[in-house]
Design a protein around this motif. Structure first.
Motif, PDB file in Angstrom:
ATOM      1  N   ILE A 186      -3.121  24.677   2.062  1.00 46.24           N
ATOM      2  CA  ILE A 186      -2.330  23.523   2.281  1.00 46.24           C
ATOM      3  C   ILE A 186      -2.263  22.640   1.090  1.00 46.24           C
ATOM      4  O   ILE A 186      -3.419  22.662   0.304  1.00 46.24           O
ATOM      5  CB  ILE A 186      -3.207  22.793   3.295  1.00 46.24           C
ATOM      6  N   TYR A 187      -1.268  22.687   0.734  1.00 48.04           N
ATOM      7  CA  TYR A 187      -0.830  21.605  -0.603  1.00 48.04           C
ATOM      8  C   TYR A 187      -0.769  20.026  -0.257  1.00 48.04           C
ATOM      9  O   TYR A 187      -0.022  19.525   0.720  1.00 48.04           O
ATOM     10  CB  TYR A 187       0.124  21.972  -1.228  1.00 48.04           C
ATOM     11  N   TYR A 188      -1.640  19.215  -1.015  1.00 48.27           N
ATOM     12  CA  TYR A 188      -1.683  17.681  -0.653  1.00 48.27           C
ATOM     13  C   TYR A 188      -1.201  17.252  -2.003  1.00 48.27           C
ATOM     14  O   TYR A 188      -1.495  17.436  -3.210  1.00 48.27           O
ATOM     15  CB  TYR A 188      -3.247  17.413  -0.633  1.00 48.27           C
ATOM     16  N   CYS A 189      -0.446  16.087  -1.702  1.00 48.75           N
ATOM     17  CA  CYS A 189       0.024  15.149  -2.655  1.00 48.75           C
ATOM     18  C   CYS A 189      -0.869  13.880  -2.758  1.00 48.75           C
ATOM     19  O   CYS A 189      -1.616  13.628  -1.670  1.00 48.75           O
ATOM     20  CB  CYS A 189       1.317  14.616  -2.374  1.00 48.75           C
ATOM     21  N   ALA A 190      -1.638  13.555  -4.055  1.00 46.61           N
ATOM     22  CA  ALA A 190      -2.348  12.579  -3.965  1.00 46.61           C
ATOM     23  C   ALA A 190      -1.722  11.473  -5.135  1.00 46.61           C
ATOM     24  O   ALA A 190      -1.260  11.790  -6.045  1.00 46.61           O
ATOM     25  CB  ALA A 190      -3.834  13.110  -4.555  1.00 46.61           C
ATOM     26  N   ALA A 191      -2.518  10.298  -5.133  1.00 45.96           N
ATOM     27  CA  ALA A 191      -2.073   8.949  -6.058  1.00 45.96           C
ATOM     28  C   ALA A 191      -3.282   8.441  -6.330  1.00 45.96           C
ATOM     29  O   ALA A 191      -4.374   7.918  -5.727  1.00 45.96           O
ATOM     30  CB  ALA A 191      -1.078   8.096  -5.538  1.00 45.96           C
ATOM     31  N   THR A 226      -5.443   7.861  -2.584  1.00 44.70           N
ATOM     32  CA  THR A 226      -4.347   7.834  -1.344  1.00 44.70           C
ATOM     33  C   THR A 226      -4.038   9.387  -1.283  1.00 44.70           C
ATOM     34  O   THR A 226      -3.459   9.896  -2.374  1.00 44.70           O
ATOM     35  CB  THR A 226      -3.230   7.046  -2.063  1.00 44.70           C
ATOM     36  N   TRP A 227      -4.004   9.965  -0.136  1.00 44.23           N
ATOM     37  CA  TRP A 227      -3.452  11.357  -0.113  1.00 44.23           C
ATOM     38  C   TRP A 227      -2.390  11.440   1.171  1.00 44.23           C
ATOM     39  O   TRP A 227      -2.174  10.571   2.055  1.00 44.23           O
ATOM     40  CB  TRP A 227      -4.590  12.063   0.373  1.00 44.23           C
ATOM     41  N   GLN A 262       0.810  -1.153  -0.143  1.00 40.69           N
ATOM     42  CA  GLN A 262      -0.105   0.009   0.072  1.00 40.69           C
ATOM     43  C   GLN A 262       1.041   1.274   0.089  1.00 40.69           C
ATOM     44  O   GLN A 262       1.741   1.307   0.705  1.00 40.69           O
ATOM     45  CB  GLN A 262      -0.866   0.127   1.227  1.00 40.69           C
ATOM     46  N   VAL A 263       0.553   2.272  -0.732  1.00 39.08           N
ATOM     47  CA  VAL A 263       1.398   3.493  -0.889  1.00 39.08           C
ATOM     48  C   VAL A 263       1.062   4.434   0.121  1.00 39.08           C
ATOM     49  O   VAL A 263      -0.312   4.778   0.359  1.00 39.08           O
ATOM     50  CB  VAL A 263       1.280   4.074  -2.402  1.00 39.08           C
ATOM     51  N   LEU A 317       8.202  21.935  -3.335  1.00 39.88           N
ATOM     52  CA  LEU A 317       7.312  20.726  -2.523  1.00 39.88           C
ATOM     53  C   LEU A 317       7.823  19.617  -3.168  1.00 39.88           C
ATOM     54  O   LEU A 317       7.982  19.332  -4.214  1.00 39.88           O
ATOM     55  CB  LEU A 317       5.801  20.969  -2.888  1.00 39.88           C
ATOM     56  N   SER A 318       7.887  18.588  -2.117  1.00 38.01           N
ATOM     57  CA  SER A 318       8.333  17.077  -2.293  1.00 38.01           C
ATOM     58  C   SER A 318       7.022  16.205  -1.767  1.00 38.01           C
ATOM     59  O   SER A 318       6.475  16.510  -0.771  1.00 38.01           O
ATOM     60  CB  SER A 318       9.440  16.700  -1.678  1.00 38.01           C
ATOM     61  N   CYS A 319       6.993  15.098  -2.671  1.00 36.80           N
ATOM     62  CA  CYS A 319       6.022  14.298  -1.887  1.00 36.80           C
ATOM     63  C   CYS A 319       6.743  12.931  -2.136  1.00 36.80           C
ATOM     64  O   CYS A 319       6.980  12.143  -3.397  1.00 36.80           O
ATOM     65  CB  CYS A 319       4.609  14.223  -3.010  1.00 36.80           C
ATOM     66  N   ALA A 320       7.219  12.274  -1.046  1.00 39.94           N
ATOM     67  CA  ALA A 320       7.809  10.899  -1.227  1.00 39.94           C
ATOM     68  C   ALA A 320       6.849   9.829  -0.759  1.00 39.94           C
ATOM     69  O   ALA A 320       5.806   9.755   0.154  1.00 39.94           O
ATOM     70  CB  ALA A 320       8.836  10.659   0.461  1.00 39.94           C
TER      71      ALA A 320
END
Length: 126
Positions: free
Chosen positions: A93-98, A115-116, A1-2, A20-23
């Protein structure tokens, strides 16, 4: 699961830049789609940028075109959002999503992404 973890937010003056980075933890597959959204106080979450994990086409909100760039580093399992010429209205607020289940929904809708991350605050102010 990511799982996704954002970083790189902060306070910046108008006209400044942030990256911004999203690991992502877990194995990433080429069919996945990665995106950045943002949410300002009292407003709905809005699309900023997206790209397939495999690379190729990128997608941007109109206000982000020419100022923001989405990219990824496969070796680091990381997606980036380079933000230049920042404006006070970029504060959010900045969100990364997949999208890891290959939803057929539009890249631009948050419902596509299953996925957030937890979000990172960006404040643009003098």
């Amino acid at each position: 699961q990511v799982q996704l973890v954002e970083s790189g937010g902060g306070l910046v003056q108008p006209g400044g830049s942030l990256r911004l980075s999203c690991a992502a933890s877990g194995r990433m597959f080429s069919r996945y789609v990665m995106a950045w959204f943002r949410q300002a106080p009292g407003k709905e979450r809005e699309f900023v940028a997206a790209m397939p994990w495999s690379g190729g086409s990128t997608y941007y909100q109109d206000s982000a075109k020419g100022r923001f760039t989405i990219s990824r580093d496969n070796a680091k399992n990381t997606v980036y959002l380079q933000m230049n010429s920042l404006k006070p209205e970029d504060t959010a607020i900045y969100y990364c999503a997949a999208d890891t289940v290959y939803s057929g929904r539009s890249y631009y809708t948050p419902e596509k992404y299953n996925t957030w991350g937890q979000g990172t605050q960006v404040t643009v102010s003098s």
